[in-house]
Design an enzyme around this catalytic site. Structure first.
Site, PDB file in Angstrom:
ATOM      1  CE  LYS A 246       0.224  -1.573   3.642  1.00 26.94           C
ATOM      2  NZ  LYS A 246       1.438  -2.313   4.090  1.00 26.94           N
TER       3      LYS A 246
ATOM      4  NE  ARG B 140       8.261   4.796   4.810  1.00 26.22           N
ATOM      5  CZ  ARG B 140       9.077   3.771   4.644  1.00 26.22           C
ATOM      6  NH1 ARG B 140      10.351   3.995   4.315  1.00 26.22           N
ATOM      7  NH2 ARG B 140       8.659   2.546   4.807  1.00 26.22           N
TER       8      ARG B 140
ATOM      9  CG  ASP C 273       4.886   5.817   4.394  1.00 26.03           C
ATOM     10  OD1 ASP C 273       5.016   4.730   3.789  1.00 26.03           O
ATOM     11  OD2 ASP C 273       5.428   6.059   5.479  1.00 26.03           O
TER      12      ASP C 273
END
Length: 323
Positions: free
Chosen positions: A97, A165, A177
Site C-alpha cells: 500500500k 518517503r 505512506d
C-alpha cells in the site's frame, strides 16, 4: 496441499526486514524467488532462505513458471505498473500500500483482475490482525453505543532526504505512506465513508510531512466526526480512538503491532475498563497465510481492490480539501 510459491519483486529494506521473513514463516507459503537488479541485495535474503531463486531482472521472474504469486514492495509510483504486468503474466499478485497514486488508477487493476480471473489485492496487513478484527466486531455489536467520533494519529520522524518517503517522484509523503492507515482503518472498522473533509498540510521539498484532517464520516449507525494527524516529522506515536454515546474503544500500537508496543484494545463501558491484549501476533505472517487460504481454499480475503480504492478516494479527498 502444495505450497504457494511466492516471488518478491524488489529487494527493498521493508521486504528484507518484514515481509520476506513473513512469507518464509507462513504456513502453506514458500518464499521461492526474488527479483532484484543487484545480486548483492539478494545476499541477506538468501541468508535465511538458501533455496531462494534470484532473478536479476523483474520480467524474468514474471516469466518463471514456478512462481504462482508475486508480492510487490516497490516504491509507490511503480505499484500499478507492476501489478498489471504480474496479472498479464498469469500471476496472482499482492502489492504494498498504497497500491495506486489516485483512485481511478485502481479501476484498471480491477478490470485486469476480473478479466484474468486471478487474485489481486493490496497488502493492507492490519485487517488480518485479531486486534482490528476485534475492534470491528465490537463496533458491529454496538459495544460503545452509537459511534460519534473517531480520532487517529500516526507519526514518526524521518528526515533523510534520500528516503523514498521524502521524494515526490517516488510517491512519498505522510499521506500516502501512513494516511492509508489512519483513513483506511476508520473506513474498515466502522464500515464508513467520508462525507466531508478539510485538511491542513505542510510540505517540504514537494512532499507532505504533516497533515491534519477533520471532517465527517458516515456508517451504518449514522454520521460521526473524524480527526486524523499524520506526520513524518514528529516523535513516534500511533493510536486510534472510537468514541460512542455509551463507551470508548482505544487501540494501542494499531499499525505497527509489536514494534510500537503491544497490540491492545481498551474498551471502556461506563465506569468499567477492559483491556484485551494480543501479544506476539505476527500480522504479516497472517497476511500471507490469508493469501494461501484464498488461493488454496477459496477463502475470502479481508481486503479487496475495492476496499483499496475507497481508501485511495479518501486520500484524494484529503488532498482536494486542503485549506
Amino acid at each position: 496441499m502444495e505450497p504457494v510459491n511466492i516471488g518478491v519483486l524488489g529487494a527493498s529494506t521493508f521486504a528484507l526486514e518484514q515481509t520476506a521473513p513473513a512469507i518464509h514463516a507462513a504456513r502453506g507459503a514458500r518464499l521461492a524467488a526474488l527479483a532484484t537488479s543487484s545480486a548483492a541485495k539478494a545476499e541477506p535474503f538468501t541468508a535465511f532462505a538458501p533455496d531462494l531463486v534470484v532473478h536479476l531482472d523483474y520480467d524474468a521472474m514474471l516469466a518463471d513458471p514456478a512462481i504462482e504469486a508475486v508480492y510487490v514492495p516497490l516504491p509507490n509510483h511503480l505499484h500499478v505498473e507492476w501489478t498489471l504486468k504480474a496479472l498479464e503474466a498469469g500471476k496472482h499478485v499482492l502489492t504494498e500500500k498504497p497500491i495506486a497514486m489516485a483512485a481511478p488508477e485502481i479501476d484498471a487493476l480491477i478490470e485486469a483482475r476480473d478479466r484474468t480471473g486471478l487474485f489481486a489485492s493490496e497488502a493492507y496487513m492490519i485487517v488480518h490482525h485479531p486486534q482490528w478484527q476485534r475492534v470491528r466486531a465490537l463496533l458491529d455489536e454496538g459495544a460503545i453505543g452509537t459511534l460519534r467520533h473517531v480520532d487517529s494519529v500516526f507519526s514518526f520522524d524521518l528526515r533523510d532526504p534520500g528516503n523514498i518517503r521524502n521524494r515526490p517522484e517516488t510517491g512519498g509523503g505522510s499521506i500516502p505512506d501512513i494516511g492509508v492507515y489512519t483513513y483506511g482503518s476508520a473506513r474498515w472498522a466502522a464500515r464508513s465513508e467520508p462525507v466531508a473533509l478539510s485538511s491542513r498540510i505542510r510540505r517540504e521539498n514537494g512532499v507532505d510531512v504533516w497533515a491534519q484532517v477533520t471532517g465527517t464520516m458516515a456508517g451504518a449507525s449514522g454520521e460521526f466526526s473524524y480527526c486524523a494527524l499524520t506526520s513524518t516529522r514528529l516523535y513516534p506515536r500511533q493510536e486510534v480512538t472510537f468514541q460512542g454515546e455509551d463507551g470508548m474503544i482505544r487501540v494501542t500500537a494499531p499499525f505497527n503491532a509489536g514494534l510500537a508496543g503491544e497490540a491492545q484494545v481498551h474498551v471502556t463501558q461506563g465506569d468499567t475498563l477492559r483491556i484485551e491484549r494480543f501479544p506476539a501476533v505476527r500480522q504479516y505472517v497472517l497476511e500471507f497465510e490469508s493469501l494461501v487460504a484464498t488461493l488454496r481454499a477459496g477463502a475470502d480475503f479481508p481486503w479487496t481492490l475495492e476496499d483499496a480504492r475507497g481508501t485511495q478516494a479518501m486520500i484524494d479527498l484529503v488532498r482536494a480539501g486542503e485549506v
